[in-house]
Design an enzyme around this catalytic site. Structure first.
Site, PDB file in Angstrom:
ATOM      1  N   THR A 210      10.324  10.882  15.958  1.00  0.00           N
ATOM      2  CA  THR A 210       9.267  11.081  14.973  1.00  0.00           C
ATOM      3  C   THR A 210       8.719   9.762  14.440  1.00  0.00           C
ATOM      4  O   THR A 210       7.507   9.569  14.381  1.00  0.00           O
ATOM      5  CB  THR A 210       9.791  11.924  13.791  1.00  0.00           C
TER       6      THR A 210
ATOM      7  N   ASP B  10      21.073   5.723  19.764  1.00  0.00           N
ATOM      8  CA  ASP B  10      21.201   5.935  18.324  1.00  0.00           C
ATOM      9  C   ASP B  10      22.636   6.257  17.937  1.00  0.00           C
ATOM     10  O   ASP B  10      23.138   5.807  16.895  1.00  0.00           O
ATOM     11  CB  ASP B  10      20.275   7.059  17.867  1.00  0.00           C
ATOM     12  N   ARG B  11      23.334   7.016  18.781  1.00  0.00           N
ATOM     13  CA  ARG B  11      24.714   7.390  18.468  1.00  0.00           C
ATOM     14  C   ARG B  11      25.643   6.181  18.545  1.00  0.00           C
ATOM     15  O   ARG B  11      26.522   6.010  17.695  1.00  0.00           O
ATOM     16  CB  ARG B  11      25.180   8.491  19.418  1.00  0.00           C
TER      17      ARG B  11
END
Length: 276
Positions: free
Chosen positions: A10, A109-110
């Site tokens: 997003t 991201d993790r």
């Protein structure tokens, strides 16, 4: 100065670091259709609005879950700043042992969140990221990334609910004053809020059972766009760290610094230069 970019589905969250200190943060909309020049204009405008000289950026680190955007931003920094960004991808130094079936398939991201959480809070630690997707990941006391779960995010779930149920309206995602809603809007808000609070607490409890008794005890940290909203209602969340991904990126950059130096002195053209 170091510029870090967390490219999500997003938004692109950007932050400036002067040493260990984060001085400025801003957001851009993630748009796969934008060109190198369009992103350059937006980036320079965002910096100048905060009285940051674009030429003061000497290093860049990028974490991205949107692969089509990666070459656009990498080429932008190479072309206009003369910088070769550090891109979080397989092969970089993380300081963790990735103990999952396919380490190359682990989302950037993790791993960035895990690096940040383990560095700040130590292990064992459970990381709850409430963003476009909701992820819960575990790192043990030895620094082993053990894996986790991936669930639909709050925004995705709400959009699906509204799209598939014709009479349900879009509602503000907020904490209701009680669980028993007295009307449709309150009922939806309660279901969204307490539903995700219950899911997070339930998953954390299961993770703790599987991790077993530990010394020190497991720490649980929540992050992401909905991390504060949901995390403050959870009985088993110990810390809320909205900037965990940005901190993790800074740490990863420092660990990989010899491979992430700028190629030459950056020169940023003025806005509009060469775009006639």
């Amino acid at each position: 100065m170091l510029l870090v970019l967390d490219i999500g589905n997003t938004n692109i969250v950007a932050a400036i670091y002067n040493g260990d200190d984060r001085t400025d943060t801003w957001r851009l909309t993630t748009d796969r259709r934008k060109t190198v020049d369009e992103y350059r204009i937006l980036m320079v405008e965002a910096m100048e609005a905060r009285e940051i000289s674009p030429n003061s950026i000497s290093h860049v680190a990028i974490s991205s879950v949107v692969p089509p955007v990666n070459p656009i931003l990498v080429n932008m920094f190479r072309k206009y700043w003369g910088i070769h960004p550090l891109l979080v991808q397989p092969g970089i130094k993380t300081g963790l042992n990735i103990k999952i079936d396919d380490p190359r398939g682990l989302g950037p991201d993790r791993i960035v969140n895990a690096v940040g959480a383990y560095h700040i809070y130590g292990g064992p630690v459970i990381i709850v990221d409430l963003g476009t997707a909701t992820t819960v990941c575990a790192v043990n006391g030895k620094g082993d990334f053990l894996g986790g779960v991936i669930c639909p995010g709050i925004g995705i779930s709400v959009e699906a609910l509204v799209a598939q149920a014709a009479k349900l309206p879009r509602v503000e995602i907020a904490q209701p004053h009680q669980a028993i809603g007295k009307n449709t809007v309150e009922g939806m808000q309660s279901g969204i809020y307490y539903g995700y609070v219950g899911m997070v607490d339930g998953l954390v409890c299961r993770f703790k059972e599987e991790l077993g008794d530990t010394d020190p005890p497991v720490q649980v940290v929540a992050t992401g766009g909905f991390g504060e909203l949901i995390g403050r209602g959870c009985a088993h969340v110990d810390h809320i760290h909205p900037a965990l991904t940005l901190e993790g990126l800074r740490i990863l950059y420092e660990r990989n610094r010899p491979n992430a130096l700028k190629a030459k002195q950056p020169q940023v053209p003025a806005i509009g230069a060469g775009l006639e």
